[in-house]
Design a protein around this motif. Structure first.
Motif, PDB file in Angstrom:
ATOM      1  N   ALA A 291      -1.041  15.785  12.359  1.00 44.65           N
ATOM      2  CA  ALA A 291      -1.910  14.823  11.691  1.00 44.65           C
ATOM      3  C   ALA A 291      -2.728  14.033  12.704  1.00 44.65           C
ATOM      4  O   ALA A 291      -3.899  13.732  12.470  1.00 44.65           O
ATOM      5  CB  ALA A 291      -1.066  13.883  10.826  1.00 44.65           C
ATOM      6  N   LYS A 292      -2.128  13.694  13.842  1.00 44.23           N
ATOM      7  CA  LYS A 292      -2.834  12.925  14.862  1.00 44.23           C
ATOM      8  C   LYS A 292      -4.062  13.675  15.364  1.00 44.23           C
ATOM      9  O   LYS A 292      -5.130  13.070  15.561  1.00 44.23           O
ATOM     10  CB  LYS A 292      -1.894  12.633  16.032  1.00 44.23           C
ATOM     11  N   ASP A 293      -3.922  14.980  15.556  1.00 48.52           N
ATOM     12  CA  ASP A 293      -5.053  15.768  16.048  1.00 48.52           C
ATOM     13  C   ASP A 293      -6.206  15.770  15.046  1.00 48.52           C
ATOM     14  O   ASP A 293      -7.369  15.642  15.414  1.00 48.52           O
ATOM     15  CB  ASP A 293      -4.613  17.225  16.302  1.00 48.52           C
ATOM     16  N   VAL A 294      -5.871  15.915  13.766  1.00 49.53           N
ATOM     17  CA  VAL A 294      -6.908  15.940  12.732  1.00 49.53           C
ATOM     18  C   VAL A 294      -7.582  14.576  12.616  1.00 49.53           C
ATOM     19  O   VAL A 294      -8.806  14.478  12.461  1.00 49.53           O
ATOM     20  CB  VAL A 294      -6.310  16.367  11.376  1.00 49.53           C
ATOM     21  N   VAL A 295      -6.799  13.511  12.703  1.00 55.76           N
ATOM     22  CA  VAL A 295      -7.363  12.157  12.657  1.00 55.76           C
ATOM     23  C   VAL A 295      -8.337  11.956  13.813  1.00 55.76           C
ATOM     24  O   VAL A 295      -9.380  11.310  13.666  1.00 55.76           O
ATOM     25  CB  VAL A 295      -6.248  11.100  12.695  1.00 55.76           C
ATOM     26  N   PHE A 296      -8.020  12.501  14.993  1.00 57.16           N
ATOM     27  CA  PHE A 296      -8.934  12.422  16.137  1.00 57.16           C
ATOM     28  C   PHE A 296     -10.306  12.979  15.767  1.00 57.16           C
ATOM     29  O   PHE A 296     -11.336  12.375  16.071  1.00 57.16           O
ATOM     30  CB  PHE A 296      -8.373  13.211  17.325  1.00 57.16           C
ATOM     31  N   PHE A 297     -10.308  14.144  15.102  1.00 53.41           N
ATOM     32  CA  PHE A 297     -11.571  14.760  14.725  1.00 53.41           C
ATOM     33  C   PHE A 297     -12.358  13.877  13.770  1.00 53.41           C
ATOM     34  O   PHE A 297     -13.559  13.668  13.927  1.00 53.41           O
ATOM     35  CB  PHE A 297     -11.321  16.120  14.066  1.00 53.41           C
ATOM     36  N   VAL A 298     -11.670  13.363  12.761  1.00 55.84           N
ATOM     37  CA  VAL A 298     -12.352  12.572  11.735  1.00 55.84           C
ATOM     38  C   VAL A 298     -12.922  11.282  12.308  1.00 55.84           C
ATOM     39  O   VAL A 298     -14.080  10.929  12.075  1.00 55.84           O
ATOM     40  CB  VAL A 298     -11.389  12.268  10.569  1.00 55.84           C
ATOM     41  N   ILE A 299     -12.097  10.542  13.067  1.00 59.49           N
ATOM     42  CA  ILE A 299     -12.558   9.263  13.607  1.00 59.49           C
ATOM     43  C   ILE A 299     -13.615   9.481  14.688  1.00 59.49           C
ATOM     44  O   ILE A 299     -14.569   8.698  14.805  1.00 59.49           O
ATOM     45  CB  ILE A 299     -11.374   8.447  14.147  1.00 59.49           C
ATOM     46  N   ALA A 300     -13.482  10.552  15.470  1.00 58.71           N
ATOM     47  CA  ALA A 300     -14.514  10.852  16.458  1.00 58.71           C
ATOM     48  C   ALA A 300     -15.837  11.148  15.781  1.00 58.71           C
ATOM     49  O   ALA A 300     -16.902  10.731  16.248  1.00 58.71           O
ATOM     50  CB  ALA A 300     -14.089  12.037  17.324  1.00 58.71           C
TER      51      ALA A 300
ATOM     52  N   LEU B  48     -22.715   2.609  28.353  1.00 61.21           N
ATOM     53  CA  LEU B  48     -22.362   3.974  28.728  1.00 61.21           C
ATOM     54  C   LEU B  48     -21.532   4.664  27.652  1.00 61.21           C
ATOM     55  O   LEU B  48     -21.781   5.820  27.293  1.00 61.21           O
ATOM     56  CB  LEU B  48     -21.573   3.971  30.042  1.00 61.21           C
ATOM     57  N   LEU B  49     -20.547   3.941  27.137  1.00 61.44           N
ATOM     58  CA  LEU B  49     -19.637   4.558  26.181  1.00 61.44           C
ATOM     59  C   LEU B  49     -20.291   4.868  24.846  1.00 61.44           C
ATOM     60  O   LEU B  49     -19.842   5.763  24.122  1.00 61.44           O
ATOM     61  CB  LEU B  49     -18.423   3.660  25.972  1.00 61.44           C
ATOM     62  N   VAL B  50     -21.336   4.125  24.493  1.00 60.26           N
ATOM     63  CA  VAL B  50     -22.058   4.434  23.266  1.00 60.26           C
ATOM     64  C   VAL B  50     -22.601   5.862  23.331  1.00 60.26           C
ATOM     65  O   VAL B  50     -22.608   6.596  22.335  1.00 60.26           O
ATOM     66  CB  VAL B  50     -23.203   3.431  23.028  1.00 60.26           C
ATOM     67  N   VAL B  51     -23.032   6.247  24.517  1.00 61.95           N
ATOM     68  CA  VAL B  51     -23.542   7.608  24.715  1.00 61.95           C
ATOM     69  C   VAL B  51     -22.431   8.629  24.424  1.00 61.95           C
ATOM     70  O   VAL B  51     -22.635   9.613  23.705  1.00 61.95           O
ATOM     71  CB  VAL B  51     -24.073   7.785  26.148  1.00 61.95           C
ATOM     72  N   GLY B  52     -21.244   8.374  24.981  1.00 57.81           N
ATOM     73  CA  GLY B  52     -20.125   9.272  24.741  1.00 57.81           C
ATOM     74  C   GLY B  52     -19.714   9.317  23.279  1.00 57.81           C
ATOM     75  O   GLY B  52     -19.326  10.362  22.760  1.00 57.81           O
ATOM     76  N   SER B  53     -19.805   8.163  22.623  1.00 60.48           N
ATOM     77  CA  SER B  53     -19.437   8.089  21.214  1.00 60.48           C
ATOM     78  C   SER B  53     -20.342   8.973  20.367  1.00 60.48           C
ATOM     79  O   SER B  53     -19.875   9.695  19.478  1.00 60.48           O
ATOM     80  CB  SER B  53     -19.525   6.637  20.730  1.00 60.48           C
ATOM     81  N   TRP B  54     -21.627   8.922  20.637  1.00 62.48           N
ATOM     82  CA  TRP B  54     -22.556   9.747  19.864  1.00 62.48           C
ATOM     83  C   TRP B  54     -22.350  11.230  20.148  1.00 62.48           C
ATOM     84  O   TRP B  54     -22.477  12.066  19.259  1.00 62.48           O
ATOM     85  CB  TRP B  54     -23.997   9.335  20.146  1.00 62.48           C
ATOM     86  N   PHE B  55     -21.997  11.570  21.399  1.00 65.87           N
ATOM     87  CA  PHE B  55     -21.751  12.978  21.678  1.00 65.87           C
ATOM     88  C   PHE B  55     -20.500  13.460  20.952  1.00 65.87           C
ATOM     89  O   PHE B  55     -20.447  14.587  20.463  1.00 65.87           O
ATOM     90  CB  PHE B  55     -21.591  13.228  23.178  1.00 65.87           C
ATOM     91  N   ALA B  56     -19.485  12.600  20.867  1.00 68.85           N
ATOM     92  CA  ALA B  56     -18.278  12.971  20.130  1.00 68.85           C
ATOM     93  C   ALA B  56     -18.611  13.252  18.669  1.00 68.85           C
ATOM     94  O   ALA B  56     -18.070  14.179  18.058  1.00 68.85           O
ATOM     95  CB  ALA B  56     -17.247  11.855  20.229  1.00 68.85           C
ATOM     96  N   SER B  57     -19.504  12.457  18.096  1.00 69.71           N
ATOM     97  CA  SER B  57     -19.918  12.670  16.716  1.00 69.71           C
ATOM     98  C   SER B  57     -20.653  13.995  16.567  1.00 69.71           C
ATOM     99  O   SER B  57     -20.424  14.745  15.611  1.00 69.71           O
ATOM    100  CB  SER B  57     -20.813  11.510  16.261  1.00 69.71           C
ATOM    101  N   ILE B  58     -21.537  14.279  17.516  1.00 69.29           N
ATOM    102  CA  ILE B  58     -22.264  15.551  17.508  1.00 69.29           C
ATOM    103  C   ILE B  58     -21.281  16.716  17.471  1.00 69.29           C
ATOM    104  O   ILE B  58     -21.387  17.633  16.652  1.00 69.29           O
ATOM    105  CB  ILE B  58     -23.171  15.678  18.751  1.00 69.29           C
ATOM    106  N   LEU B  59     -20.311  16.672  18.366  1.00 76.44           N
ATOM    107  CA  LEU B  59     -19.366  17.775  18.512  1.00 76.44           C
ATOM    108  C   LEU B  59     -18.488  17.935  17.277  1.00 76.44           C
ATOM    109  O   LEU B  59     -18.228  19.053  16.813  1.00 76.44           O
ATOM    110  CB  LEU B  59     -18.505  17.550  19.754  1.00 76.44           C
ATOM    111  N   ALA B  60     -18.034  16.822  16.712  1.00 75.55           N
ATOM    112  CA  ALA B  60     -17.163  16.887  15.537  1.00 75.55           C
ATOM    113  C   ALA B  60     -17.895  17.475  14.331  1.00 75.55           C
ATOM    114  O   ALA B  60     -17.357  18.328  13.617  1.00 75.55           O
ATOM    115  CB  ALA B  60     -16.626  15.497  15.217  1.00 75.55           C
ATOM    116  N   PHE B  61     -19.119  17.016  14.081  1.00 73.93           N
ATOM    117  CA  PHE B  61     -19.869  17.544  12.948  1.00 73.93           C
ATOM    118  C   PHE B  61     -20.295  18.991  13.183  1.00 73.93           C
ATOM    119  O   PHE B  61     -20.420  19.770  12.237  1.00 73.93           O
ATOM    120  CB  PHE B  61     -21.087  16.664  12.656  1.00 73.93           C
ATOM    121  N   HIS B  62     -20.517  19.349  14.440  1.00 68.25           N
ATOM    122  CA  HIS B  62     -20.839  20.739  14.753  1.00 68.25           C
ATOM    123  C   HIS B  62     -19.668  21.648  14.378  1.00 68.25           C
ATOM    124  O   HIS B  62     -19.850  22.722  13.794  1.00 68.25           O
ATOM    125  CB  HIS B  62     -21.159  20.877  16.243  1.00 68.25           C
TER     126      HIS B  62
END
Length: 489
Positions: free
Chosen positions: A31-40, A306-320
């Motif tokens: 469950a933790k792994d799946v939550v990572f995907f959703v929140i990312a 800086l971290l805002v940039v990483g946050s948006w990339f995480a969103s890109i990757l998760a939705f991809h």
């Protein structure tokens, strides 16, 4: 992804469930792994910095309380949603549930809409990523760069990581997500310990404050923070104990997003006091860094940048990844060309589906460059309109399908799970969709036909999916039976 079951043969269904689709061996994820995907995918820091100020400025300080309201309503929706997990043993999520409750044609139509939504969400997120990356470099080095190379750099990284195994992606997303959450907690705690600008107040959580502003605009922004939580069911073939894990991951994702974003929004409002709305309107992109500089230090403000940039990339990757999974599901069900169901022999990744979305994103970016469009206002804000409409609309159809599914046969499910909770959520989601549609001009900042043309793209996708299902029913009845196939586990 949905399994390619043989109609009426339980053995085929069992075999399909052992076929993990996207690079992770079945039963490896928790469950933790799946939550990572959703929140990312929800991009906690990116959403806070990029969207929360807009919600506060246009809708008022009651935005903080609205996160809790929406969280509760989506949790009620999740009651019926997770109950369906026991009886729809595949990873098609929304479209499989709609197929089970309201029929395969509408189910396949929803699947087409879902693919469009996730594809647009991932591609659109490249815009703010590129903007914030360019700004971060400029603020730290003084070097000015165009957004274009950053956008295509993100595109390349998305394409490469998309064809690697899902476990690597979880590690990438997990690290980014944890760091950005910690940063927001540090900022919030610093504001609280300082007593805010004018003392601490719970006014943002008062009912009259929550509903006292532009409720439609606030709902539109707040609902976006939860976009993707329903994707927990997409991973059911890759998790241990699918029914329990999907249930835990779904409720955990909703709860964490609701409470976390509510507290962060409350804290930022406390940081500016009575001037919070004015600052949010005048300097929305600087609101969080201004607070960071005042309450923590200028160095911390640079860290957030800086971290805002990483946050948006995480969103890109998760939705991809979500896009690739839906394409894989449709390919395996023969609803689209089965080439999309191809997997890498080495990593098990659904590489064709991943590359297809990468190509789609490349075409969109090239069009934006050619037309001189703004990466944030055009690619992201205006471009996300179909998603802002389709996600709550698909969840509305899912709530109705849950009622229909359990009305025909309760299957031992309680009235609360199978009928009452889905009915409550259906009404709430219908209200959400109404407010989204009626407030699109304020969201896009534009008037005219674009505010109905963009949402109508979903209707085109829906019509194509329904037409495809009806064609399959007539010409390929055996394959038609595979669409969102469900059965008792």
């Amino acid at each position: 992804m949905t399994n390619m079951y043989s109609s009426g043969e339980s053995g085929a269904g069992t075999q399909g469930l052992t076929d993990a689709p996207a690079g992770a061996r079945a039963g490896r994820l928790g469950a933790k792994d799946v939550v990572f995907f959703v929140i990312a995918a929800a991009a906690p820091l990116g959403f806070a910095v990029g969207s929360t100020p807009l919600a506060i400025g246009r809708g008022g300080i009651g935005t903080a309380g609205m996160f809790l309201v929406v969280g509760v309503l989506l949790a009620i929706f999740a009651v019926g949603y997770t109950a369906m997990t026991r009886f729809v043993p595949n990873a098609g999520a929304l479209f499989s549930y709609i197929a089970a409750g309201l029929g395969r044609p509408l189910g396949l139509g929803t699947a087409f809409v879902a693919v469009l939504a996730y594809a647009i969400a991932a591609t659109g997120a490249i815009g703010p990523f590129a903007v914030f990356a360019s700004q971060a470099l400029a603020s730290m080095t003084g070097v000015q760069t165009s957004w274009v190379p950053w956008a295509f750099g993100a595109l390349a990284a998305m394409g490469v990581l998309g064809v690697l195994n899902v476990e690597l992606n979880i590690r990438v997303l997990g690290v980014i997500m944890v760091v950005e959450v910690v940063v927001l907690i540090v900022l919030s705690v610093a504001i609280v310990f300082a007593g805010g600008a004018e003392g601490l107040s719970l006014q943002p959580f008062r009912p009259d404050t929550v509903v006292g502003g532009e409720i439609g605009v606030v709902l539109l922004f707040v609902f976006a923070a939860f976009a993707g939580f329903e994707a927990t069911a997409l991973f059911r073939e890759e998790v241990r104990n699918p029914v329990a894990t999907v249930r835990k991951a779904t409720f955990a994702s909703i709860g964490l997003i609701a409470v976390f974003q509510a507290l962060v929004t409350w804290a930022i409002v406390q940081g500016f006091g009575s001037s919070a709305v004015a600052v949010a309107n005048e300097k929305p992109t600087e609101m969080f860094t201004m607070a960071a500089s005042q309450y923590v230090g200028t160095g911390f403000a640079d860290v957030i940048t800086l971290l805002v940039v990483g946050s948006w990339f995480a969103s890109i990757l998760a939705f991809h990844n979500a896009t690739a999974r839906y394409l894989y599901a449709l390919g395996r069900d023969r609803a689209i060309n089965p080439v999309f169901a191809k997997k890498s022999k080495r990593s098990g990744s659904v590489w064709v589906a991943s590359l297809a979305h990468t190509l789609f994103s490349a075409i969109v970016l090239l069009f934006c460059v050619w037309q001189g469009l703004d990466p944030y206002l055009d690619l992201f804000i205006v471009g996300s309109v179909p998603v802002a409409v389709s996600i709550p609309a698909m969840e509305l159809l899912t709530a109705i399908s849950i009622i229909a599914f359990f009305w025909r046969d309760s299957r031992g499910v309680s009235w609360w799970e199978g009928k009452v909770a889905p009915a409550i959520s259906a009404v709430a989601l219908a209200v959400f969709v109404y407010f989204v549609l009626s407030n699109l001009p304020m969201f896009t900042g534009r008037e005219g036909a674009i505010n109905w043309i963009l949402p109508s793209i979903n209707l085109v996708a829906l019509a194509l999916g329904i037409s495809r299902a009806l064609w399959m029913r007539r010409h390929r009845p055996a394959e038609y039976q595979l669409i969102g196939h469900w059965g008792e586990r």
